[in-house]
Write a protein that holds these residues in place. Structure first.
Motif, PDB file in Angstrom:
ATOM      1  N   ASN A 300      84.647  15.005  81.664  1.00 55.21           N
ATOM      2  CA  ASN A 300      84.654  16.452  81.856  1.00 55.21           C
ATOM      3  C   ASN A 300      85.905  16.887  82.600  1.00 55.21           C
ATOM      4  O   ASN A 300      85.892  17.009  83.821  1.00 55.21           O
ATOM      5  CB  ASN A 300      83.436  16.887  82.660  1.00 55.21           C
ATOM      6  N   ASN A 303      89.767  22.242  85.141  1.00 59.06           N
ATOM      7  CA  ASN A 303      90.632  23.318  84.653  1.00 59.06           C
ATOM      8  C   ASN A 303      92.093  22.946  84.888  1.00 59.06           C
ATOM      9  O   ASN A 303      92.415  22.206  85.818  1.00 59.06           O
ATOM     10  CB  ASN A 303      90.315  24.607  85.411  1.00 59.06           C
ATOM     11  N   LYS A 375      90.763  28.973  77.498  1.00 64.88           N
ATOM     12  CA  LYS A 375      89.585  28.099  77.508  1.00 64.88           C
ATOM     13  C   LYS A 375      89.820  26.893  78.412  1.00 64.88           C
ATOM     14  O   LYS A 375      88.921  26.470  79.137  1.00 64.88           O
ATOM     15  CB  LYS A 375      89.284  27.612  76.090  1.00 64.88           C
ATOM     16  N   GLN A 376      91.030  26.348  78.333  1.00 69.48           N
ATOM     17  CA  GLN A 376      91.364  25.196  79.160  1.00 69.48           C
ATOM     18  C   GLN A 376      91.318  25.570  80.643  1.00 69.48           C
ATOM     19  O   GLN A 376      90.917  24.795  81.501  1.00 69.48           O
ATOM     20  CB  GLN A 376      92.757  24.701  78.768  1.00 69.48           C
ATOM     21  N   ARG A 379      87.432  26.128  81.728  1.00 72.59           N
ATOM     22  CA  ARG A 379      86.386  25.191  81.327  1.00 72.59           C
ATOM     23  C   ARG A 379      85.539  24.686  82.498  1.00 72.59           C
ATOM     24  O   ARG A 379      84.435  24.210  82.306  1.00 72.59           O
ATOM     25  CB  ARG A 379      86.970  24.030  80.520  1.00 72.59           C
ATOM     26  N   LYS A 380      86.023  24.795  83.694  1.00 67.69           N
ATOM     27  CA  LYS A 380      85.257  24.382  84.871  1.00 67.69           C
ATOM     28  C   LYS A 380      85.685  25.234  86.053  1.00 67.69           C
ATOM     29  O   LYS A 380      86.797  25.728  86.084  1.00 67.69           O
ATOM     30  CB  LYS A 380      85.553  22.914  85.193  1.00 67.69           C
TER      31      LYS A 380
END
Lengths: 439, 343
Positions: A300, A303, A375-376, A379-380
């Motif tokens: 996972n 970012n 999105k990148q 993402r977190k």
């Protein structure tokens, strides 16, 4: 009687003529904005400024281009020393720490509070905001142009090499570039802004610290930690790829790498999302963008972090002028302005609302390239290792990292030696900055 | 005032000062000529002995030099003093906090291996640039002097590069030698199979900035050599030719010694040029890279001061630079000038 009515008419006529002038004479208060944007980006900025100036009559924002980022910051510093500073100064991300400690700023969070703007900061894009917050998590400057690096790849060359998707892991990058070179590509991959992409973002994405004290957010006594095994291995790997043409180093900035991608010499380019415009205009083959590769061990990934610049409010102006400054910054953050900015420049919108609205409008279905970076980035939630970098003399530290990496690419040092030296030299700069910044 | 301003103003004024200095012989005769009238005005006659001249009113001469003094004070001494003062401070860029640290900035510099490297590079760079541009300038001037047809046109064409700003000259040369899109780089790589890459190879980068800097200065040297050559008496050369001396011998025995004042003057000017005015070339071509291979002292002043915002160190560097150039010029005057033959 007749004569008298003539006079009345004359007076009325003059009043009508002069009325617009009277309005003009009630001078709007000028708000100076100094920036480093050029070309189409400056045009978009001017559109926003014009829109604000037309939306009200009390204030007039005057935007002035002051050269490169370095030059703009120096112009701001010189002006502040001469007590002629602009209200708003655009400063690149590496100048963040210097600005925060300068004693010359009016923190945006205070400005907004003092001028009666109630802003829900949680509605902003956190990975963008987090770069510019204080240790107390309070926003110091208004995020303006923010970008992040992604991976561009030449679909035609990929097809020729029998590859049908972009590499996801760094191991895959190794295999893919081998195939690409074997199938006739001159080089496998290249990178623009190597320290930003290969060290700063690599560390953030893999959630490893770039420097102690939470990347410098928690203290001036921070030290660089980029000589850790992961980064050393990564650089070692790039060096072996450099030797068999899977990787090519072209320059510190972006022109050479972008040219090599555009003319088809290089199958993969890792570069800022702000390159999309230039690539769209110049690339003559099929291409696409994908997130930066990660290590296979990273299920996972974190970012990525941003680069770009933010708007700093400088202190020392009369109170009523700051009302205009705050109104303008709030105006810039409105959905419409953020959408305009994002669509025309490719830089990220700073509010979630603007992003959601664009999504709802189907903008990213038409422009899927624009969503890769965002999105990148989203993402977190950011961790202390991925919210940003807060180093003094950061511009010089980037130079040091660049110099040491160049030593590695030239084969004059091993990856370990180069990164050890980069740490040692950067720490000296950090200590010097620490000394300079204490009373 | 900023340290780099001080550095530039220092170079500008030293350069213009040197340019305004006519050769001593001329200086003496013109001074005595101009003051002769004054001597007669006061009625003092000194006959055949050396004439002594003075202004009768004491205020006038001061008044006359006032504008020049004011300009020098304002644009040279004041910034230079500021730089000197700044070099003892540890200051934050916004000028909110200043600490007086005595010689700390200097000590830090001399303990820094990279600063020594920059000094070394500066000397190699300056010497190479000066030698290259002077020899080429001399060569071209000698040849242009012999050209019969279109002499004026050729000369004008040769002077043109001097009008090109250093930064533009840098861009032009980078355009020719960039490994990705340079025409000459293409020839070097594909025809001569040289692994030419000034972006990554420090030596290549240094060669590139030396050539680009020297190219611009060739015209300047050319103009002075041209003037020098024209003042060489034709009769001497003809006499030597009659005595059977070949062109090479005539050049080395007659022309070259007579050119020595020009050569000396150009040596000083070229070194000053290479030290200070090549900033634009380096800024556009390499920004001091790769790996600091083209980081000259002047460029380091800019980088540390304007990019790194370390004003104390930057000021200290410009003070050192000032001392270096002063001592270099003094050395040249002391040792090289002895070999110069003023006719």
């Amino acid at each position: 009687m007749r004569k008298g009515s003539n006079v009345v008419w004359l007076v009325a006529f003059c009043a009508v003529l002069l009325a617009p002038l009277a309005v003009a004479w009630a001078d709007p208060i000028e708000i100076q904005l100094w920036h480093a944007q050029r070309g189409p980006r400056e045009e978009t900025l001017n559109k926003i400024v014009d829109a604000y100036n037309k939306s009200q009559t009390k204030f007039k924002v005057v935007a002035a281009h002051k050269g490169s980022y370095d030059e703009t910051m120096n112009a701001g510093i010189a002006a502040f020393r001469a007590k002629k500073q602009p209200h708003i100064l655009q400063v690149y991300e590496v100048g963040t720490q210097t600005m925060m400690l300068s004693g010359a700023i009016y923190p945006v969070v205070d400005l907004m509070k003092d001028t009666g703007h109630k802003i829900d900061w949680s509605s902003y894009l956190q990975p963008v905001l987090s770069y510019y917050v204080s240790a107390k998590n309070e926003l110091q400057s208004m995020p303006f142009n923010s970008s992040t690096p992604v991976m561009y790849y030449n679909k035609d060359l990929f097809q020729k090499a029998g590859l049908d998707r972009p590499p996801r892991t760094w191991d895959e990058v190794g295999e893919y570039t081998k195939k690409l070179v074997a199938s006739g590509a001159k080089y496998g991959m290249t990178v623009a802004w190597q320290t930003w992409v290969m060290i700063e973002n690599y560390s953030a994405i893999h959630d490893i610290p770039l420097a102690t004290k939470a990347n410098g957010f928690e203290g001036l006594d921070t030290e660089l930690t980029i000589n850790n095994p992961m980064v050393v291995n990564h650089m070692n790997r790039l060096k072996t790829w450099l030797d068999d043409k899977r990787f090519v180093y072209l320059e510190r900035e972006y022109k050479g790498p972008e040219a090599a991608f555009i003319n088809g010499d290089c199958a993969i380019l890792m570069d800022s999302i702000s390159a999309i415009g230039a690539l769209k205009k110049n690339v003559k083959f099929n291409w696409d963008a994908a997130p930066l590769p990660v290590e296979a061990s990273m299920a996972n990934p974190q970012n990525s972090i941003i680069g770009g610049a933010s708007l700093w409010v400088l202190k020392g102006h009369p109170k009523e002028e700051y009302q205009g400054v705050a109104d303008f910054l709030a105006f810039m953050a409105t959905e419409d302005m953020q959408i305009l900015w994002h669509k025309e420049t490719g830089y990220f919108p700073i509010t979630k609302a603007a992003y959601e609205k664009l999504k709802a409008q189907g903008y990213y279905n038409q422009e899927p390239l624009q969503e890769v970076g965002i999105k990148q980035l989203m993402r977190k939630d950011p961790t202390p290792n991925s919210r940003g970098i807060r180093l003094g003399s950061f511009s010089q530290i980037r130079d040091v990292m660049n110099e040491e990496l160049e030593m590695l690419w030239q084969g004059k040092k091993t990856a370990k030696e180069a990164l050890d030296d980069a740490v040692k030299r950067s720490n000296e700069l950090l200590r010097q900055f620490e000394k300079r910044s204490k009373e | 005032m900023t340290p780099s301003n001080a550095a530039t103003s220092c170079c500008v004024s030293s350069r213009s000062a040197a340019r305004n200095d006519p050769p001593p012989a001329v200086f003496r005769s013109s001074t005595s000529g101009a003051l002769q009238e004054n001597t007669q005005d006061t009625g003092k006659r000194t006959g055949g002995m050396e004439k002594r001249a003075y202004f009768s009113k004491t205020r006038l001469p001061y008044l006359l030099i006032l504008p020049q003094t004011a300009v020098i004070l304002l644009f040279f001494y004041w910034p230079a003093a500021q730089a000197l003062f700044q070099s003892f401070l540890l200051a934050d860029p916004f000028g909110q906090r200043n600490q007086f640290v005595w010689f700390n900035n200097f000590i830090r510099l001399f303990q820094d291996a990279l600063y020594w490297k920059a000094i070394g590079i500066t000397f190699v760079f300056s010497a190479a640039t000066a030698v290259l541009s002077i020899t080429t300038g001399l060569l071209i001037a000698t040849m242009a002097n012999r050209a019969l047809k279109a002499k004026a046109a050729i000369r004008t064409l040769l002077i043109m590069p001097y009008a090109v700003a250093p930064a533009i000259s840098g861009i032009l040369w980078l355009f020719l030698f960039h490994p990705s899109y340079g025409v000459i780089a293409h020839i070097l790589i594909h025809w001569f199979h040289i692994d030419w890459n000034p972006i990554l190879n420090g030596t290549h980068a240094l060669i590139l900035v030396i050539v680009a800097s020297a190219w611009k200065e060739i015209s300047y040297n050319f103009v002075f050599f041209m003037a020098g050559l024209q003042s060489v008496p034709k009769s001497l050369i003809e006499a030597a030719a009659i005595d059977g001396a070949g062109p090479m011998r005539r050049f080395w025995v007659i022309i070259f010694p007579l050119l020595s004042p020009t050569l000396f003057f150009l040596m000083v000017m070229n070194v000053v040029y290479a030290f200070f005015e090549t900033f634009g070339v380096i800024h556009t071509v390499t920004q001091g890279g790769p790996g600091g291979a083209t980081l000259t002292m002047v460029y380091k002043v800019y980088k540390d001061g304007f990019v790194g915002l370390d004003l104390g160190s930057s000021a200290a560097q410009s003070v050192i630079l000032m001392l270096v150039i002063i001592s270099l010029t003094l050395l040249q005057f002391k040792y090289v000038e002895k070999k110069v033959q003023y006719v």
